[in-house]
Design a protein around this motif. Structure first.
Motif, PDB file in Angstrom:
ATOM      1  N   GLY A   1       0.838  -1.203   0.000  1.00 33.04           N
ATOM      2  CA  GLY A   1       0.000   0.000   0.000  1.00 33.04           C
ATOM      3  C   GLY A   1       0.873   1.253   0.000  1.00 33.04           C
ATOM      4  O   GLY A   1       2.043   1.199   0.393  1.00 33.04           O
ATOM      5  N   TYR A   2       0.330   2.377  -0.482  1.00 30.77           N
ATOM      6  CA  TYR A   2       1.080   3.642  -0.456  1.00 30.77           C
ATOM      7  C   TYR A   2       0.078   4.788  -0.474  1.00 30.77           C
ATOM      8  O   TYR A   2      -1.066   4.629  -0.906  1.00 30.77           O
ATOM      9  CB  TYR A   2       2.024   3.749  -1.666  1.00 30.77           C
ATOM     10  CG  TYR A   2       1.314   4.200  -2.921  1.00 30.77           C
ATOM     11  CD1 TYR A   2       0.494   3.332  -3.632  1.00 30.77           C
ATOM     12  CD2 TYR A   2       1.410   5.525  -3.362  1.00 30.77           C
ATOM     13  CE1 TYR A   2      -0.185   3.750  -4.753  1.00 30.77           C
ATOM     14  CE2 TYR A   2       0.729   5.952  -4.488  1.00 30.77           C
ATOM     15  CZ  TYR A   2      -0.072   5.068  -5.174  1.00 30.77           C
ATOM     16  OH  TYR A   2      -0.761   5.487  -6.285  1.00 30.77           O
ATOM     17  N   ARG A   3       0.528   5.952   0.029  1.00 36.60           N
ATOM     18  CA  ARG A   3      -0.291   7.159  -0.102  1.00 36.60           C
ATOM     19  C   ARG A   3       0.490   8.280  -0.767  1.00 36.60           C
ATOM     20  O   ARG A   3      -0.045   9.031  -1.541  1.00 36.60           O
ATOM     21  CB  ARG A   3      -0.821   7.591   1.258  1.00 36.60           C
ATOM     22  CG  ARG A   3      -1.782   6.530   1.787  1.00 36.60           C
ATOM     23  CD  ARG A   3      -2.360   6.876   3.091  1.00 36.60           C
ATOM     24  NE  ARG A   3      -3.275   8.005   2.996  1.00 36.60           N
ATOM     25  CZ  ARG A   3      -4.000   8.413   3.998  1.00 36.60           C
ATOM     26  NH1 ARG A   3      -3.914   7.802   5.165  1.00 36.60           N
ATOM     27  NH2 ARG A   3      -4.802   9.437   3.861  1.00 36.60           N
ATOM     28  N   HIS A   4       1.792   8.381  -0.391  1.00 37.85           N
ATOM     29  CA  HIS A   4       2.591   9.390  -1.098  1.00 37.85           C
ATOM     30  C   HIS A   4       3.966   8.852  -1.450  1.00 37.85           C
ATOM     31  O   HIS A   4       4.287   7.694  -1.157  1.00 37.85           O
ATOM     32  CB  HIS A   4       2.653  10.726  -0.357  1.00 37.85           C
ATOM     33  CG  HIS A   4       2.592  10.579   1.112  1.00 37.85           C
ATOM     34  ND1 HIS A   4       3.628  10.086   1.843  1.00 37.85           N
ATOM     35  CD2 HIS A   4       1.580  10.844   1.982  1.00 37.85           C
ATOM     36  CE1 HIS A   4       3.275  10.054   3.098  1.00 37.85           C
ATOM     37  NE2 HIS A   4       2.047  10.494   3.216  1.00 37.85           N
TER      38      HIS A   4
ATOM     39  N   ASP B   1       6.231   6.752   0.812  1.00 33.00           N
ATOM     40  CA  ASP B   1       5.870   5.339   0.996  1.00 33.00           C
ATOM     41  C   ASP B   1       6.513   4.488  -0.100  1.00 33.00           C
ATOM     42  O   ASP B   1       6.867   3.325   0.118  1.00 33.00           O
ATOM     43  CB  ASP B   1       4.338   5.155   0.944  1.00 33.00           C
ATOM     44  CG  ASP B   1       3.630   5.986   2.006  1.00 33.00           C
ATOM     45  OD1 ASP B   1       4.211   6.182   3.086  1.00 33.00           O
ATOM     46  OD2 ASP B   1       2.511   6.460   1.730  1.00 33.00           O
TER      47      ASP B   1
ATOM     48  N   SER C   1      -3.824   6.595 -10.105  1.00 33.03           N
ATOM     49  CA  SER C   1      -2.992   6.959  -8.957  1.00 33.03           C
ATOM     50  C   SER C   1      -3.336   8.374  -8.484  1.00 33.03           C
ATOM     51  O   SER C   1      -3.508   9.272  -9.308  1.00 33.03           O
ATOM     52  CB  SER C   1      -1.520   6.895  -9.352  1.00 33.03           C
ATOM     53  OG  SER C   1      -0.747   7.530  -8.368  1.00 33.03           O
TER      54      SER C   1
ATOM     55  N   GLU D   1      -4.480   2.751  -7.473  1.00 32.73           N
ATOM     56  CA  GLU D   1      -5.213   3.714  -6.645  1.00 32.73           C
ATOM     57  C   GLU D   1      -4.644   3.774  -5.224  1.00 32.73           C
ATOM     58  O   GLU D   1      -4.426   4.841  -4.681  1.00 32.73           O
ATOM     59  CB  GLU D   1      -6.687   3.288  -6.611  1.00 32.73           C
ATOM     60  CG  GLU D   1      -7.618   4.445  -6.478  1.00 32.73           C
ATOM     61  CD  GLU D   1      -9.051   4.018  -6.795  1.00 32.73           C
ATOM     62  OE1 GLU D   1      -9.255   2.920  -7.358  1.00 32.73           O
ATOM     63  OE2 GLU D   1      -9.960   4.789  -6.445  1.00 32.73           O
ATOM     64  N   GLU D   2      -4.364   2.576  -4.664  1.00 31.40           N
ATOM     65  CA  GLU D   2      -3.874   2.527  -3.274  1.00 31.40           C
ATOM     66  C   GLU D   2      -2.640   1.666  -3.114  1.00 31.40           C
ATOM     67  O   GLU D   2      -1.979   1.700  -2.088  1.00 31.40           O
ATOM     68  CB  GLU D   2      -4.969   1.933  -2.371  1.00 31.40           C
ATOM     69  CG  GLU D   2      -6.159   2.852  -2.239  1.00 31.40           C
ATOM     70  CD  GLU D   2      -7.276   2.221  -1.444  1.00 31.40           C
ATOM     71  OE1 GLU D   2      -7.229   0.997  -1.203  1.00 31.40           O
ATOM     72  OE2 GLU D   2      -8.196   2.952  -1.067  1.00 31.40           O
TER      73      GLU D   2
END
Ligand SMILES: C[S@@+](CC[C@H](N)C(=O)[O-])C[C@H]1O[C@@H](n2cnc3c(N)ncnc32)[C@H](O)[C@@H]1O
Length: 425
Positions: A71-74, A77, A106, A151-152
């Motif tokens: 998982g990632y958000r920015h 990550d 994304s 997306e995530e």
């Protein structure tokens, strides 16, 4: 990585070709676990599988090894994700790297920054371990890394192919709108053409351009491995070094099985310059002696005389009138009609169908025509009923591969085959 360790691979291919790729991979890698997905196949196989797919697949674009997923958000990550990979297993600081990013929905604002963060993570990991950083080579890196951000979730892959696999190494003369070699191979695979009298018989491309279809056909019919002429990124990557002897063996075996085709292959084009290109490309591919080249208008080319009982396959991507104009007799009609509005393809396709109905229904075993076109109305223009249609993407262009059975006295397909066809759009 031990030889027997199982790797998660993603083998990419042109859109619409996934099921054909799955079939092909099952044949070249009987022990691999293979599943068709969108845009390619997921494969679980040993490191040797990477060598085999790169060498033998006619339909794959690239062979990627998945390294990590999370998982990632920015962007930070992504840096943290890439820091978890043991890059020392793959390269030394003397190797070169390049990171490419692909994205699907994304939320990231800058993919360039994401790319940079992953590059930093690779360099920092190697510097911490060895005191040195690898350098970037954007042209021919030893370690092409692919970051995919969804997306995530994000995933990192090593590209073991380097140059995409449609670059077989024989094409120098391109023409205006060449097909990718992988797409030509996909058209032949969709037709079930394997270069024997029982699998489509003789092959003829009467609008051959730079010769992609007949050259791919000759490589198939002579048993030549599509990757035998080129190099691959994995050849420089550390996990594949213990397999060097096996790689040499695989290539030797591939070379040893090449044989003369059991069926004749014909290619022609109205533009003599293109016939020249095609012949030169075929020479570089080592198959010029297996293809009979001619110049001439497709509306006038007589049907090749086939051995008794041998069927024939016409396979082509005709001029669409956008990038490539129809030339020859049909174009002359347009000029004389004096109407700018009239499209030469309006004349070309019905005349081609009449020409085939007159000349190509005489062979004892008959001819089947396959045409790749973005024009969903092609059968109407041909005034022929297609017996099958396969959706296929020619780069960004959505196309159909239409099949027309050229049967004396009738162009209608048998009922059972119409039932198999994709519903008309
Ligand atoms: C879309 S291109 C084919 C590209 C080819 N498959 C390749 O990979 O290079 C169409 C070709 O049809 C040829 N052409 C146009 N009108 C023709 C005609 N009347 N008879 C035969 N060939 C024709 C063009 O010269 C062009 O090479």
């Amino acid at each position: 990585m031990s030889r027997a360790e199982l790797l998660n691979l993603f083998v990419s291919c042109p859109g619409g070709v996934e099921a054909l790729l799955e079939q092909e991979l099952r044949a070249v890698l009987p022990k691999g676990k293979i599943e068709a997905l969108r845009g390619g196949c997921a494969v679980r196989a040993e490191a040797e599988g990477v060598l085999i797919i790169n060498l033998e697949s006619r339909l794959a674009q690239r062979v990627l090894v998945e390294l990590i997923e999370g998982g990632y958000r920015h962007e930070d990550d992504l840096y943290a994700l890439a820091r978890q990979v043991d890059w020392e297993r793959w390269i030394t600081p003397r190797h070169t790297i390049k990171v490419d990013t692909t994205a699907h929905r994304s939320p990231l604002k800058s993919l360039n920054f994401a790319t940079l963060r992953v590059k930093d993570a690779i360099c920092d990991t190697l510097r911490d371990a060895t005191g040195e950083r690898p350098s970037v080579d954007t042209y021919a890196p030893d370690l092409p890394v692919v970051l995919h951000v969804g997306e995530e979730r994000a995933a990192l892959y090593v590209d073991t192919s380097g140059e995409p696999l449609f670059k077989r190494g024989w094409r120098v003369d391109k023409g205006d709108a060449p097909l990718k070699e992988t797409l030509a191979a996909a058209m032949l695979a969709a037709a079930g053409w394997k270069g024997t009298p029982d699998t489509g018989g003789a092959l003829h491309d009467p609008c051959c351009g730079s010769g992609t279809i007949p050259i791919e056909a000759a490589l198939i019919a002579s048993g030549a491995a599509p990757g035998i002429m080129r190099r691959f990124a994995f050849e420089a990557q550390l996990p594949f070094q213990p397999l060097q002897n096996r790689w040499a063996e695989l290539k030797r075996a591939a070379q040893a099985r090449v044989h003369a085709p059991a069926v004749p292959i014909y290619a022609s084009d109205v533009a003599f310059r293109m016939v020249d290109f095609a012949r030169r490309n075929a020479e570089r591919a080592g198959v010029a002696q297996y293809i009979q080249f001619n110049g001439g208008d497709a509306l006038e080319r007589p049907a090749p005389q086939l051995p008794e009982g041998m069927p024939g396959t016409l396979m082509m991507n005709p001029p669409y009138g956008e990038r490539i104009e129809v030339r020859g007799k049909a174009a002359a009609v347009r000029e004389h009609s004096g109407s700018e509005q009239r499209d030469a393809t309006d004349d070309f396709f019905p005349r081609l169908a009449s020409h085939w109905k007159r000349g190509y229904t005489q062979a004892s075993a008959g001819w089947t025509a396959w045409m790749l076109s973005p024009d969903m109305k092609l059968p109407t223009k041909m005034r022929l009923k297609e017996s099958r249609r396969f959706p296929m993407w020619n780069g960004p262009i959505e196309c159909r591969l239409f099949r027309f059975d050229l049967v004396a006295g009738s162009a209608r397909a048998p009922r059972s085959e119409v039932a198999n066809a994709e519903p008309n759009d």
